[in-house]
Scaffold this active site. Sequence first.
Site, PDB file in Angstrom:
ATOM      1  N   CYS A   4      73.852  -2.316  79.743  1.00  0.00           N
ATOM      2  CA  CYS A   4      72.614  -2.544  79.559  1.00  0.00           C
ATOM      3  C   CYS A   4      71.508  -1.735  79.262  1.00  0.00           C
ATOM      4  CB  CYS A   4      71.680  -2.531  81.011  1.00  0.00           C
ATOM      5  SG  CYS A   4      73.103  -5.119  81.603  1.00  0.00           S
ATOM      6  N   HIS A   5      72.127  -0.551  79.161  1.00  0.00           N
ATOM      7  CA  HIS A   5      71.627   1.244  79.305  1.00  0.00           C
ATOM      8  C   HIS A   5      71.940   1.553  77.655  1.00  0.00           C
ATOM      9  CE1 HIS A   5      69.400   4.658  80.375  1.00  0.00           C
ATOM     10  NE2 HIS A   5      70.378   5.538  79.953  1.00  0.00           N
TER      11      HIS A   5
END
Length: 161
Positions: free
Chosen positions: A49-50
């Site tokens: 996600c990051h």
Amino acid sequence: MVIQVGDKLPEVTFKTMSADGPVDVISEQLFAGKTVVLFAVPGAFTPTCHLNHLPGFIDNAKAIKAKGVETIAVVSVNDAFVMGAWALDTRADDKILFLADGSADFTKAVGLDLDASAFGMGIRSKRYSMIVKDGVLASLNIEESPGEATISSAENILSQL
């Protein structure tokens, strides 16, 4: 049941962080009369996600908005404080609206919940992206694996606009 193209998005209340603390974002207000790109992640700050999914939307925000998209939003089953910290950490709050779906109300209503209890994460969201036009689902891209961000990528969304 998973939401289908042509379905109206459910009415829910998200939270987002402001300078004064958490504030409500009503889905009807977010989507009505607008073209919105919404993408979901299993968890803020988690590796895919990051490091992969969010950066693509940050990098392509200008190109996506140039295609008539008024809002790019990311949603996660995290609280508003976590989403606010993620926005600050990535310096993306001027490009992306960070929405908290803390109780997974939206995630469950669209049928895209994921039981990540085996990883100690509880109920989360599947990874996906969608294009919403005036509150109606126009396109939906669901990843087979939560560790992948290809079908739901910003680049794929750009090709659909």
